[in-house]
Design an enzyme around this catalytic site. Structure first.
Site, PDB file in Angstrom:
ATOM      1  N   HIS A 138       5.732   2.674  -1.871  1.00  0.00           N
ATOM      2  CA  HIS A 138       4.573   3.242  -2.550  1.00  0.00           C
ATOM      3  C   HIS A 138       4.704   3.125  -4.064  1.00  0.00           C
ATOM      4  O   HIS A 138       5.799   3.079  -4.611  1.00  0.00           O
ATOM      5  CB  HIS A 138       4.402   4.715  -2.162  1.00  0.00           C
ATOM      6  CG  HIS A 138       3.825   4.878  -0.795  1.00  0.00           C
ATOM      7  ND1 HIS A 138       4.118   5.928   0.034  1.00  0.00           N
ATOM      8  CD2 HIS A 138       2.957   4.091  -0.097  1.00  0.00           C
ATOM      9  CE1 HIS A 138       3.467   5.801   1.174  1.00  0.00           C
ATOM     10  NE2 HIS A 138       2.753   4.692   1.120  1.00  0.00           N
ATOM     11  N   HIS A 186      -3.069  -2.323   2.094  1.00  0.00           N
ATOM     12  CA  HIS A 186      -1.954  -1.429   1.764  1.00  0.00           C
ATOM     13  C   HIS A 186      -0.821  -1.564   2.789  1.00  0.00           C
ATOM     14  O   HIS A 186       0.351  -1.735   2.420  1.00  0.00           O
ATOM     15  CB  HIS A 186      -2.466   0.015   1.713  1.00  0.00           C
ATOM     16  CG  HIS A 186      -1.400   1.035   1.476  1.00  0.00           C
ATOM     17  ND1 HIS A 186      -1.162   1.591   0.238  1.00  0.00           N
ATOM     18  CD2 HIS A 186      -0.497   1.603   2.314  1.00  0.00           C
ATOM     19  CE1 HIS A 186      -0.162   2.453   0.333  1.00  0.00           C
ATOM     20  NE2 HIS A 186       0.260   2.490   1.590  1.00  0.00           N
ATOM     21  N   GLU A 187      -1.161  -1.492   4.063  1.00  0.00           N
ATOM     22  CA  GLU A 187      -0.116  -1.517   5.091  1.00  0.00           C
ATOM     23  C   GLU A 187       0.576  -2.876   5.165  1.00  0.00           C
ATOM     24  O   GLU A 187       1.779  -2.948   5.455  1.00  0.00           O
ATOM     25  CB  GLU A 187      -0.712  -1.131   6.448  1.00  0.00           C
ATOM     26  CG  GLU A 187      -1.284   0.284   6.507  1.00  0.00           C
ATOM     27  CD  GLU A 187      -0.277   1.373   6.151  1.00  0.00           C
ATOM     28  OE1 GLU A 187       0.929   1.189   6.401  1.00  0.00           O
ATOM     29  OE2 GLU A 187      -0.706   2.411   5.595  1.00  0.00           O
ATOM     30  N   HIS A 246       3.446  -2.842   2.943  1.00  0.00           N
ATOM     31  CA  HIS A 246       4.662  -2.265   3.543  1.00  0.00           C
ATOM     32  C   HIS A 246       5.354  -3.259   4.458  1.00  0.00           C
ATOM     33  O   HIS A 246       6.587  -3.391   4.435  1.00  0.00           O
ATOM     34  CB  HIS A 246       4.303  -1.013   4.347  1.00  0.00           C
ATOM     35  CG  HIS A 246       3.965   0.187   3.521  1.00  0.00           C
ATOM     36  ND1 HIS A 246       4.694   0.551   2.405  1.00  0.00           N
ATOM     37  CD2 HIS A 246       2.991   1.128   3.660  1.00  0.00           C
ATOM     38  CE1 HIS A 246       4.176   1.665   1.905  1.00  0.00           C
ATOM     39  NE2 HIS A 246       3.138   2.028   2.635  1.00  0.00           N
TER      40      HIS A 246
END
Lengths: 192, 115
Positions: free
Chosen positions: A133, A123-124, A127
Site C-alpha cells: 500500500h 489496485h489488486e 498487489h
C-alpha cells in the site's frame, strides 16, 4: 510506494503472465464487458513495465487467478459483506486475486452507490505484482476508495514502484496522470 | 507469502456504529471500542489478538497514531471524526502493517537525506 516484506516479485523468467477469471463468474450478458475491464486493468500495468499479460482459458494453470467470492471462501480470509473490505490479493508468485461478491460492482457507466470494478482490479493487480500500500492518496495503491469514484490510471508513485521491481517498458513514455503533489515535492514526505 | 490476515466481520449496521465513537480518546471506556480494536488488528495495527475490551488504552492510542500517519491524518491518537470517516471507507483487505512494520511509509531515501 512500498513492497511486501522481502520484496517478493515474479521471477525474471516469468515476464509473460497469464490470467484467468474463475469459470461461471459472469452472466453471458456481462461477460464481455467484465473481461474488458480486467484486460484494461492489466494493460495499465503492462504499459509501465516489462511485464505482459494474456488471458487464459485455463483457470487452474493461469499465473493469476481472479475470482469473486462471498463470505468464507476457503483461504482463511472471509469477506465481510457489502462495503468494508472489497477485495484482497496475494503477493508474488501466488497469483490469487479475490473480490467480494457481495459488493455492488460497477462494470461500466456510473453509479454513486457502487464500487468501480476497474479501480479495484488495478489496485489488486498491483498487489499480485508485488506492490504494497501507498500513503499517497493519488496512487492506485492507496488502500481505500469511496463509492461512486473511479481511480484507474497509475500515478507517478505507482509507476516508480513497479519499475523498481521489473524495470520500465521501453516502448512507452510515462503514463502517469497524477504527478507527485507539490506538498510531497517540498517536504519530502511520503514514501519514495 | 505476504497475504491478508482477516478475521474481521462487521455488518452494515456495525460499520455505521463507528460514527458513534468519534471523539473518543485515551482513558475512556466506551462500548464499541472493541470493534475498533478488531478493525485495527485486522489491518495489522494491533499485532496481537488479545482479549479486546472497550477500554481506550495505550495500545489503541499507538495503533491509531500509526493509522493516522499512514493516511496522512493528524496523528493525535484519538478517534477524531476524520479518522473514523477514513476507517469507514471501503478498502482493500491487505494489511497496512505486516509483522509490526508499516508497509505504507518507507524510510526516506538517500536523495531526501542529501537535501
Amino acid at each position: 510506494y512500498t513492497f511486501f516484506p522481502g520484496n517478493p516479485r515474479w521471477p525474471v523468467w516469468k515476464r509473460n503472465l497469464t490470467y484467468a477469471i474463475r469459470p461461471g463468474t459472469f452472466s453471458t450478458s456481462d461477460d464481455t464487458a467484465a473481461r474488458a475491464v480486467f484486460a484494461r486493468a492489466f494493460a495499465r500495468w503492462a504499459a509501465a513495465t516489462t511485464l505482459s499479460f494474456t488471458e487464459s482459458t485455463s483457470y487452474s494453470t493461469a499465473d493469476i487467478r481472479i475470482a469473486f467470492f462471498g463470505g468464507d471462501h476457503g483461504d482463511g480470509e472471509p469477506f465481510d459483506g457489502a462495503l468494508g473490505t472489497l477485495a484482497h490479493a496475494f503477493s508474488p508468485p501466488d497469483g490469487r486475486l479475490h473480490l467480494d461478491a457481495a459488493e455492488l460492482w460497477v462494470v461500466s457507466g456510473n453509479s454513486r452507490l457502487g464500487i468501480d470494478l476497474e479501480s479495484v482490479a488495478v489496485h489488486e493487480i498491483g498487489h499480485v505484482l508485488g506492490l504494497g500500500h501507498s500513503s499517497d492518496e493519488a496512487a492506485i495503491m492507496f488502500p481505500t476508495i469511496t463509492t461512486g469514484t473511479r481511480r484507474v490510471e497509475l500515478a507517478t508513485d505507482d509507476i516508480m514502484g513497479i519499475q523498481e521491481l521489473y524495470g520500465a517498458n521501453s516502448n512507452a513514455g510515462s503514463t502517469a496522470s497524477s504527478p507527485v503533489t507539490q506538498e510531497n515535492e517540498q517536504n519530502g514526505a511520503g514514501n519514495k | 507469502h505476504a497475504h491478508p490476515s482477516l478475521n474481521f466481520n462487521l455488518s452494515g449496521s456495525a460499520w455505521s456504529s463507528f460514527y458513534n465513537l468519534s471523539g473518543c480518546h485515551k482513558g475512556e471506556h466506551v462500548p464499541g471500542l472493541t470493534a475498533i480494536k478488531q478493525y485495527l488488528h485486522t489491518f495489522g495495527y494491533i499485532p496481537q489478538n488479545l482479549n479486546f475490551t472497550d477500554d481506550f488504552d495505550d495500545s489503541l492510542e499507538s495503533a491509531i497514531k500509526t493509522y493516522q500517519q499512514n493516511f496522512r491524518l493528524n496523528a493525535t491518537g484519538s478517534l477524531d471524526s476524520g479518522t473514523v470517516r477514513q476507517m469507514m471507507s471501503p478498502r482493500c483487505g491487505v494489511p497496512d502493517v505486516v509483522n509490526g512494520t508499516t508497509t505504507m511509509m518507507r524510510s526516506r531515501g538517500l536523495s531526501s537525506v542529501m537535501r
